[in-house]
Design a protein around this motif. Sequence first.
Motif, PDB file in Angstrom:
ATOM      1  N   GLY A 276       0.810  -1.212   0.000  1.00 27.94           N
ATOM      2  CA  GLY A 276       0.000   0.000   0.000  1.00 27.94           C
ATOM      3  C   GLY A 276       0.838   1.253   0.000  1.00 27.94           C
ATOM      4  O   GLY A 276       0.486   2.257  -0.635  1.00 27.94           O
ATOM      5  N   LEU A 277       1.990   1.210   0.693  1.00 29.98           N
ATOM      6  CA  LEU A 277       2.857   2.389   0.719  1.00 29.98           C
ATOM      7  C   LEU A 277       3.530   2.597  -0.634  1.00 29.98           C
ATOM      8  O   LEU A 277       3.753   3.736  -1.054  1.00 29.98           O
ATOM      9  CB  LEU A 277       3.891   2.249   1.833  1.00 29.98           C
ATOM     10  N   PHE A 278       3.874   1.520  -1.315  1.00 27.60           N
ATOM     11  CA  PHE A 278       4.373   1.646  -2.686  1.00 27.60           C
ATOM     12  C   PHE A 278       3.367   2.442  -3.524  1.00 27.60           C
ATOM     13  O   PHE A 278       3.728   3.375  -4.248  1.00 27.60           O
ATOM     14  CB  PHE A 278       4.581   0.260  -3.315  1.00 27.60           C
ATOM     15  N   ALA A 279       2.113   2.055  -3.447  1.00 21.47           N
ATOM     16  CA  ALA A 279       1.076   2.714  -4.246  1.00 21.47           C
ATOM     17  C   ALA A 279       0.917   4.182  -3.877  1.00 21.47           C
ATOM     18  O   ALA A 279       0.718   5.039  -4.746  1.00 21.47           O
ATOM     19  CB  ALA A 279      -0.249   1.981  -4.079  1.00 21.47           C
ATOM     20  N   TRP A 287      12.068   6.663  -9.392  1.00 18.02           N
ATOM     21  CA  TRP A 287      12.275   5.328  -8.840  1.00 18.02           C
ATOM     22  C   TRP A 287      11.421   5.162  -7.580  1.00 18.02           C
ATOM     23  O   TRP A 287      11.458   6.006  -6.692  1.00 18.02           O
ATOM     24  CB  TRP A 287      13.754   5.160  -8.480  1.00 18.02           C
ATOM     25  N   PRO A 288      10.644   4.076  -7.476  1.00 18.25           N
ATOM     26  CA  PRO A 288       9.778   3.918  -6.303  1.00 18.25           C
ATOM     27  C   PRO A 288      10.572   3.544  -5.058  1.00 18.25           C
ATOM     28  O   PRO A 288      11.338   2.584  -5.050  1.00 18.25           O
ATOM     29  CB  PRO A 288       8.834   2.772  -6.712  1.00 18.25           C
ATOM     30  N   THR A 289      10.401   4.317  -4.003  1.00 19.83           N
ATOM     31  CA  THR A 289      11.116   4.078  -2.737  1.00 19.83           C
ATOM     32  C   THR A 289      10.161   4.359  -1.579  1.00 19.83           C
ATOM     33  O   THR A 289      10.121   5.474  -1.054  1.00 19.83           O
ATOM     34  CB  THR A 289      12.358   4.985  -2.614  1.00 19.83           C
ATOM     35  N   PRO A 290       9.389   3.356  -1.162  1.00 24.38           N
ATOM     36  CA  PRO A 290       8.447   3.601  -0.051  1.00 24.38           C
ATOM     37  C   PRO A 290       9.143   3.919   1.262  1.00 24.38           C
ATOM     38  O   PRO A 290       8.582   4.616   2.099  1.00 24.38           O
ATOM     39  CB  PRO A 290       7.664   2.291   0.035  1.00 24.38           C
ATOM     40  N   PHE A 291      10.370   3.407   1.440  1.00 28.99           N
ATOM     41  CA  PHE A 291      11.130   3.693   2.650  1.00 28.99           C
ATOM     42  C   PHE A 291      12.477   4.277   2.269  1.00 28.99           C
ATOM     43  O   PHE A 291      13.082   3.867   1.275  1.00 28.99           O
ATOM     44  CB  PHE A 291      11.332   2.424   3.493  1.00 28.99           C
TER      45      PHE A 291
END
Length: 521
Positions: A276-279, A287-291
């Motif tokens: 969910g945090l990725f989304a 670049w996707p970086t949720p953390f």
Amino acid sequence: MAHDPGPDETVVDLPAGRLRGAVEDGLTVFRAVPYAAAPVGELRWRPARPHPGWSGTRDATADGPSAPQMYREGGDPVLGGHGEPPFDEDCLTLNVWTPAVDDARRPVLVWIHGGGFVSGSGSLPTYSGATFARDGDLVVVGINYRIGPLGYLHPTPEDGEEYADGDAGGNHWLGDQLAALRWVHENIASFGGDPDSITVAGQSGGAVSTAALAGAPAAADLIRRVILMSPPFGLDLPSPEGSLERTAAYLEIAGAKSLAELRSQDWPALITAVGGLFARTSRWGYWPTPFLPVIDGVTVHRHPAEALLHGAAAGIEVLIGWTREEANFGFALDPDHAGADRERVTARIAETFGAGAAPEVYAAYERARPGARPADVLMDLITDELFRMPAVRLAEARAAAGRPVWAYQFDLPSPAHEGRLGAAHCLELPFAFDNFEQWAGAPFVAGLTPAVRDGLAHTMHRAWIAFVRTGDPNHPDMPHWSPYGTDTRTTMRFDSVVTALDDLAGHSRRLHEGALRRLTS
């Protein structure tokens, strides 16, 4: 000639207790060695604590669990996967590969895996230290550390009250790595290693970790050299205040109001919430970086890209590099990015360089790659912003200060997926480790010409060994590699033909310097 360990060389006595390893193809290997207490229960989201030790002889012949992370059956179309079960919070362990348990005081290589701060393991077969130990007469250590929400979730101010016992701040991933580094320094002589000759190496997020570790005051004088492979130093790392929105979003997704509530959840639920945090945090063209690491002023005082320019860390010897098409790893196979049109890419450029400069920057990228599609311009932009240009700036700054630094670019393209990956992020890994048999399940190595593949792997692998042993990557089977200097900007190009070139990244460097000057003038 391979060393044949005797039967007593599989046992070491440490302050924490006795360990029994195994002989594997002429090396002595110790697996799942605890370097800190299990971070479970009340120790979840606490800094690593010393391990209490054990009685009797602890078996160290099998890998332990990897850090909890998202897992997809069947893997992915590039790496094929970057973490395999079992997973468990009790993961603060390391593996050691040594030619012999003796007092030879061999140079030590500590490997920190990458994985976007959410995946990976130091015990993956792809990261086996066997080739480095055998070919370089090195002692090699691969570490596991907390990743994803368990390692990178930063506390809210309210949760920060729980840290009043001196555990201020977050960044528990770094605390784990510091604990592992201290363990290596204190114990590696028992495995035939030299605690005064430690090189820390990492790739991608692991390279960010390596730089942060080198700059940590607690690690002063513990690291002699670093190898930074594809560090995404272009990431905008938040302050504690800047991280609050992301922390709040994660708590909401996980159905909790505080870290105290999250401690009551099992770790699979925490990992499920990562999707969910990725989304929530993904943005087109980034670049996707949720953390992310947090510059909290307590555990991390400055951006890791700056860490090797200050204090004791400035004297550490540095080898740094990037791949020619880093961004293709994450975007070339994604239809929404691969099918982008000129207008959308120009708008993305404008977010960095401003609307006025965007058409000119687009045209410059287009000229640099004849026949470039809009997607190619986008990939080159992301590669430059996130990887190439920040690495070049670090090399420039160290060279200007008279500090040792060697730079490289990995250019050999992958033939997989009709060549769309190019020389993508992570592709240099099997070459540096020279262990392609361990990468057989990775789609991006399929189709490489064996003679070219093996020749380049020999050259890179031996250069990494030479650097770990001497601080100089040169060896007889490659062209001379000069340090990066402000006059020559020598960069080694690793391709089917290995060549040392001056100012290999010159086009990108001049483009970004000029555009940013105009933006700020």
